[in-house]
Design a protein around this motif. Structure first.
Motif, mmCIF file in Angstrom:
data_model
loop_
_atom_site.group_PDB
_atom_site.id
_atom_site.type_symbol
_atom_site.label_atom_id
_atom_site.label_comp_id
_atom_site.label_asym_id
_atom_site.label_seq_id
_atom_site.Cartn_x
_atom_site.Cartn_y
_atom_site.Cartn_z
ATOM 1 N N LEU A 24 -16.166 83.200 70.063
ATOM 2 C CA LEU A 24 -16.042 84.654 70.043
ATOM 3 C C LEU A 24 -15.225 85.168 71.227
ATOM 4 C CD1 LEU A 24 -19.549 85.908 68.834
ATOM 5 C CD2 LEU A 24 -17.395 85.797 67.554
ATOM 6 N N THR A 25 -15.351 84.509 72.372
ATOM 7 C CA THR A 25 -14.556 84.912 73.534
ATOM 8 C C THR A 25 -13.072 84.739 73.247
ATOM 9 O OG1 THR A 25 -16.346 84.264 75.036
ATOM 10 C CG2 THR A 25 -14.166 84.546 76.000
ATOM 11 N N LEU A 26 -12.697 83.610 72.622
ATOM 12 C CA LEU A 26 -11.289 83.374 72.318
ATOM 13 C C LEU A 26 -10.781 84.364 71.264
ATOM 14 C CD1 LEU A 26 -9.179 81.424 73.424
ATOM 15 C CD2 LEU A 26 -9.520 79.997 71.413
ATOM 16 N N ILE A 27 -11.641 84.718 70.300
ATOM 17 C CA ILE A 27 -11.260 85.746 69.326
ATOM 18 C C ILE A 27 -10.975 87.064 70.040
ATOM 19 C CG2 ILE A 27 -12.119 87.181 67.435
ATOM 20 C CD1 ILE A 27 -13.670 84.719 66.441
ATOM 21 N N GLY A 28 -11.861 87.435 70.958
ATOM 22 C CA GLY A 28 -11.664 88.669 71.707
ATOM 23 C C GLY A 28 -10.381 88.655 72.522
ATOM 24 N N LEU A 29 -10.089 87.529 73.170
ATOM 25 C CA LEU A 29 -8.858 87.419 73.951
ATOM 26 C C LEU A 29 -7.633 87.551 73.056
ATOM 27 C CD1 LEU A 29 -9.854 84.471 76.331
ATOM 28 C CD2 LEU A 29 -9.693 86.898 76.921
ATOM 29 N N GLY A 30 -7.692 86.929 71.869
ATOM 30 C CA GLY A 30 -6.579 87.038 70.934
ATOM 31 C C GLY A 30 -6.335 88.475 70.497
ATOM 32 N N PHE A 89 -8.167 83.243 62.140
ATOM 33 C CA PHE A 89 -8.484 81.850 61.798
ATOM 34 C C PHE A 89 -9.790 81.431 62.461
ATOM 35 C CE2 PHE A 89 -8.451 77.329 62.700
ATOM 36 C CZ PHE A 89 -8.163 76.799 61.448
ATOM 37 N N ALA A 90 -9.941 81.767 63.745
ATOM 38 C CA ALA A 90 -11.166 81.400 64.452
ATOM 39 C C ALA A 90 -12.377 82.087 63.836
ATOM 40 C CB ALA A 90 -11.048 81.768 65.934
ATOM 41 N N GLY A 91 -12.214 83.345 63.416
ATOM 42 C CA GLY A 91 -13.328 84.054 62.813
ATOM 43 C C GLY A 91 -13.730 83.467 61.474
ATOM 44 N N LYS A 92 -12.769 83.187 60.614
ATOM 45 C CA LYS A 92 -13.064 82.635 59.292
ATOM 46 C C LYS A 92 -13.591 81.210 59.402
ATOM 47 C CE LYS A 92 -10.997 81.970 54.718
ATOM 48 N NZ LYS A 92 -11.570 80.654 54.515
ATOM 49 N N ALA A 101 -10.632 77.849 75.950
ATOM 50 C CA ALA A 101 -10.340 76.747 75.033
ATOM 51 C C ALA A 101 -10.977 75.448 75.518
ATOM 52 C CB ALA A 101 -8.826 76.573 74.888
ATOM 53 N N GLN A 102 -10.947 75.218 76.832
ATOM 54 C CA GLN A 102 -11.567 74.008 77.371
ATOM 55 C C GLN A 102 -13.082 74.037 77.175
ATOM 56 O OE1 GLN A 102 -10.047 72.518 81.260
ATOM 57 N NE2 GLN A 102 -8.570 74.177 81.096
ATOM 58 N N LEU A 103 -13.691 75.184 77.416
ATOM 59 C CA LEU A 103 -15.137 75.288 77.233
ATOM 60 C C LEU A 103 -15.525 75.153 75.766
ATOM 61 C CD1 LEU A 103 -15.865 78.129 79.797
ATOM 62 C CD2 LEU A 103 -16.725 75.785 79.920
ATOM 63 N N TRP A 104 -14.695 75.655 74.865
ATOM 64 C CA TRP A 104 -14.959 75.494 73.434
ATOM 65 C C TRP A 104 -14.870 74.021 73.038
ATOM 66 C CZ3 TRP A 104 -11.787 78.363 69.062
ATOM 67 C CH2 TRP A 104 -12.492 78.275 67.860
ATOM 68 N N PHE A 153 -11.399 83.796 85.640
ATOM 69 C CA PHE A 153 -12.766 83.680 86.145
ATOM 70 C C PHE A 153 -13.745 84.538 85.346
ATOM 71 C CE2 PHE A 153 -10.336 82.042 89.725
ATOM 72 C CZ PHE A 153 -11.063 80.897 90.007
ATOM 73 N N ALA A 154 -13.273 85.662 84.808
ATOM 74 C CA ALA A 154 -14.144 86.460 83.943
ATOM 75 C C ALA A 154 -14.497 85.682 82.676
ATOM 76 C CB ALA A 154 -13.459 87.777 83.585
ATOM 77 N N SER A 155 -13.511 84.999 82.107
ATOM 78 C CA SER A 155 -13.772 84.198 80.909
ATOM 79 C C SER A 155 -14.640 82.994 81.224
ATOM 80 C CB SER A 155 -12.454 83.750 80.279
ATOM 81 O OG SER A 155 -11.724 84.859 79.799
ATOM 82 N N GLY A 156 -14.495 82.432 82.429
ATOM 83 C CA GLY A 156 -15.363 81.332 82.829
ATOM 84 C C GLY A 156 -16.823 81.750 82.896
ATOM 85 N N TRP A 157 -17.062 83.043 83.098
ATOM 86 C CA TRP A 157 -18.426 83.560 83.115
ATOM 87 C C TRP A 157 -18.910 83.901 81.693
ATOM 88 C CZ3 TRP A 157 -20.134 88.754 82.143
ATOM 89 C CH2 TRP A 157 -21.478 88.971 82.443
ATOM 90 N N LEU A 158 -18.002 84.438 80.857
ATOM 91 C CA LEU A 158 -18.381 84.868 79.512
ATOM 92 C C LEU A 158 -18.404 83.728 78.496
ATOM 93 C CD1 LEU A 158 -16.275 88.160 79.191
ATOM 94 C CD2 LEU A 158 -18.767 88.008 79.274
#
Length: 364
Positions: A254-260, A352-355, A294-297, A242-247
């Motif tokens: 960038l959110t997925l990079i941070g989670l990784g 990979f996501a960043g590049k 990932a779904q939101l992306w 739910f925190a990621s659903g807000w961010l």
């Protein structure tokens, strides 16, 4: 949204139920625990194939009817598992379960965009994905409890009844959802933006499940309190979802990079920590946000139903792949080494996501 969330809870609980039932199932079917474990791996592999196949064949079928039909399939599959006279009938039921899982996920993930205002898509997607986190915290333990009080067959019977209730609720609660157009599944992989979502997610999920599949023997090795640690891991996953659903609606890449990066920090330092409790909680919070992000992306990259079908396929395929790779590392290197493998793949995913993200504007 609540009904769809309960639907995701139902399909994920159906998929994961054998985790707590392997020993009594194996004894009843006169097979080893390893053979009984095929009832866990088969649905994920089938779902990886079923998700794009069902999306391609759905045509102009109303999505409310389609989701209800897939939930009806889950009723049949779980009832067949509950009544299975032998192991191969049980395996056939689990294959059907995989078809329902892949199909339901392929279409459920796109509903938020169609059912709520744009500003609420993040929260609605988090609610749908939240069924996954709640299933890991409550669904599998509940099935195990039912089996201990009655019999493992009753666990499948109860989830069949829940699937029946969800099927009826979907027909009542959802409005008509006509197909929005022909799906071009092949075009997803040719689109660099969508391909980036899939590859980033796949690398992250492989790394996670390479390590997480073997978290129990790791915790036993470190002397941690297994039950409490895994419970708090699951609760952290719900919070992370739910925190990621807000961010994530602001910038899912960038959110997925941070989670990784956070997953890498947790798994890299776990073998070095005297008490792994807080690191396991961090791991749970971090991975809990991966599915919704990932779904939101994919939504922000305009992947539509075709993109979501491939995302479902990638998730299921890489879960199985990660567990397989992790098993080889555990058998031939060590249990702590699998944590470092998970960290390395999480960092590769983030890099990979960043590049990739610097050369693509879609979905950033």
């Amino acid at each position: 949204m609540v009904t769809v969330s309960v639907g995701t809870f139902t399909v994920v609980t159906s998929e994961m139920l054998p985790v707590g039932l392997l020993t009594p199932m194996g004894a009843a079917m006169d097979v080893s625990d390893g053979t009984a474990g095929l009832t866990m791996s088969a649905p994920g592999l089938v779902a990886a194939i079923a998700a794009p196949a069902i999306a391609a064949g759905a045509g102009r079928v109303d999505r409310r009817t389609l989701l209800s039909g897939l939930m009806a399939l889950m009723v049949v599959a779980n009832l067949a598992a509950a009544l299975a006279p032998g192991f191969w009938v049980l395996m056939a039921a689990r294959v059907v379960t995989g078809v329902g899982i892949g199909g339901f996920w392929a279409f459920a993930g796109t509903l938020a965009v169609r059912l709520v205002p744009h500003a609420s898509v993040g929260r609605a997607t988090a609610m749908i994905a939240g069924g996954v986190s709640v299933a890991s915290v409550a669904g599998v333990p509940a099935g195990t409890l039912i089996a201990s009080m009655a019999d493992w067959r009753w666990a499948f019977g109860v989830i069949a009844l829940l699937a029946l209730a969800v099927m009826v609720a979907l027909l009542i609660a959802l409005p008509p959802l006509p197909a929005t157009g022909a799906l071009r599944l092949g075009g997803v992989w040719r689109d660099p933006a969508l391909r980036g979502v899939l590859i980033t997610t796949g690398l992250l999920v492989i790394g996670h499940f390479a390590a997480y599949t073997y978290v129990r023997p790791f915790l036993e090795l470190s002397g941690a309190a297994i039950g409490l640690t895994l419970l708090v891991y699951g609760l952290g996953g719900v919070a992370g979802n739910f925190a990621s659903g807000w961010l994530a609606p602001r910038n899912p890449r960038l959110t997925l990079i941070g989670l990784g990066v956070l997953i890498a920090v947790a798994t890299l330092t776990l073998p070095l920590a005297g008490d792994p409790f807080l690191l396991v909680v961090l791991w749970g919070v971090s991975y809990g946000g991966v599915s919704v992000t990932a779904q939101l992306w994919m939504i922000k990259s305009n992947g539509g139903e075709a993109g979501m079908a491939w995302l479902s396929s990638v998730f299921n395929a890489t879960i199985a792949t990660g567990a397989l790779i992790g098993g080889q590392v555990v058998d031939h290197v060590s249990i702590p080494a699998v944590m470092w493998l998970g960290a390395a793949l999480a960092l590769v995913s983030a890099a990979f996501a960043g590049k990739w993200g610097r050369s693509t504007t879609t979905g950033s």
